[in-house]
Design an enzyme around this catalytic site. Structure first.
Site, PDB file in Angstrom:
ATOM      1  N   GLU A   1      -0.572  -9.091   5.143  1.00 25.65           N
ATOM      2  CA  GLU A   1      -0.251  -9.342   3.594  1.00 25.65           C
ATOM      3  C   GLU A   1       0.713 -10.659   3.523  1.00 25.65           C
ATOM      4  O   GLU A   1       1.494 -10.940   4.544  1.00 25.65           O
ATOM      5  CB  GLU A   1       0.633  -8.018   2.998  1.00 25.65           C
ATOM      6  CG  GLU A   1      -0.293  -6.825   3.062  1.00 25.65           C
ATOM      7  CD  GLU A   1       0.293  -5.463   2.612  1.00 25.65           C
ATOM      8  OE1 GLU A   1       1.404  -5.604   2.129  1.00 25.65           O
ATOM      9  OE2 GLU A   1      -0.051  -4.365   2.510  1.00 25.65           O
TER      10      GLU A   1
ATOM     11  N   GLU B   1      -5.857  -7.247  -4.565  1.00 28.33           N
ATOM     12  CA  GLU B   1      -5.656  -5.945  -4.699  1.00 28.33           C
ATOM     13  C   GLU B   1      -4.936  -5.882  -6.203  1.00 28.33           C
ATOM     14  O   GLU B   1      -3.987  -6.368  -6.356  1.00 28.33           O
ATOM     15  CB  GLU B   1      -4.837  -5.133  -3.979  1.00 28.33           C
ATOM     16  CG  GLU B   1      -4.686  -3.668  -4.061  1.00 28.33           C
ATOM     17  CD  GLU B   1      -4.267  -2.908  -2.963  1.00 28.33           C
ATOM     18  OE1 GLU B   1      -4.015  -1.673  -3.224  1.00 28.33           O
ATOM     19  OE2 GLU B   1      -3.917  -3.395  -1.834  1.00 28.33           O
TER      20      GLU B   1
END
Length: 282
Positions: free
Chosen positions: A123, A190
């Site tokens: 991430e 996301e």
């Protein structure tokens, strides 16, 4: 199943960019154990993520933080074994790459060498471009992840839609371009507005893999337990139930209980019925 597996061709790293060029969409789901991996492998879904979401899905925790590198490796191994014809992504957990590029390389080396998965995912946006560049230079295939990043969700204001302002949308585009320039071969995006995800997909040549990112991305991602309605009442806005497995499982368990209590199960069909001359011991 054997014939099915022979017919299913495993994606390669090169296929990701090639699929985008051709406009060919694909599907990406999760698995955390051998059985689920083997089921996905029998399906048409091309990609499996062994995500740090296993903290919540498999272990009942509130967040992904706390899952260790050893935990991830433990779960990635059986998924790779169960899905030989499916591209498997190994998630890098919190604390395994945020100290230095050297730490990230060492952690990714362990994941790839000990599990034989196809790539790692981490991430972060612009702030991780140098780390990703170093990993790619070291021969590590890297998938990025921007937008809502669960490992740092608290610092983002919780689990909420990202990129909802012109400034934050611009930052996401900058993130995507930075990850592409660093050598990431694809990016999970996301929980962002559909229009932002569409802009991201146009801004880079590598595929955008959307979870809660609308229809105009290159690939759709869902947690398998979410999409199969295995969580009961838990259903994020972006999740569609494609089956109702939880109810089917509960119905099956109740049927087993009923037949056990009533003595219907096991019948002769489910018993070993060979006659044995048992000596009298009493």
């Amino acid at each position: 199943m054997e014939d099915l597996n022979m017919a299913k061709r495993k994606m390669s790293i090169a296929d990701f960019k090639d699929y985008k060029k051709r406009g060919q969409k694909f599907a990406y789901v999760t698995a955390y154990d051998y059985t689920m991996a083997s089921i996905v492998n029998e399906s048409d879904c091309e990609v499996i993520l062994v995500g740090d979401s296993l903290a919540m899905v498999m272990l009942g925790r509130k967040t992904t933080v706390g899952i260790t590198l050893d935990d991830m490796i433990h779960h990635i191994k059986p998924v790779v074994l169960g899905a030989p014809n499916t591209f498997v992504v190994g998630d890098m957990p919190f604390g395994s790459y945020n100290i230095s590029a050297e730490q990230a390389i060492a952690s990714a080396n362990r994941i790839l060498m000990e599990t034989n998965c196809d790539c790692v995912k981490l991430e972060g946006g612009v702030e991780y471009k140098d780390t990703i560049a170093a990993m790619v230079k070291a021969g590590i295939p890297v998938m990025g992840h921007i937008g809502l990043t669960p490992q740092t969700a608290t610092s983002l204001g919780g689990f909420r839609v990202q990129g909802g302002t012109p400034e934050s949308a611009k930052k996401l585009i900058e993130d995507a371009k930075a990850l592409e320039a660093a050598g990431a071969f694809s990016i999970v995006v996301e929980c962002v507005p559909s229009v932002v995800a569409a802009a991201l997909s146009k801004a880079v040549e590598i595929p955008i893999l959307g979870i809660g990112a609308g229809p105009d991305v290159d690939c759709q991602v869902l947690v398998t337990q979410d999409m199969l309605d295995m969580y009961g009442d838990f259903k994020p806005k972006f999740v569609k139930h494609f089956a109702h497995i939880r109810k089917a499982m509960v119905d099956g368990l109740n049927a087993f209980h009923e037949e056990t209590v009533s003595g219907v199960f096991p019948s002769e069909e489910y018993s070993f019925n060979k006659n044995v001359d048992i000596p009298r011991l009493y």
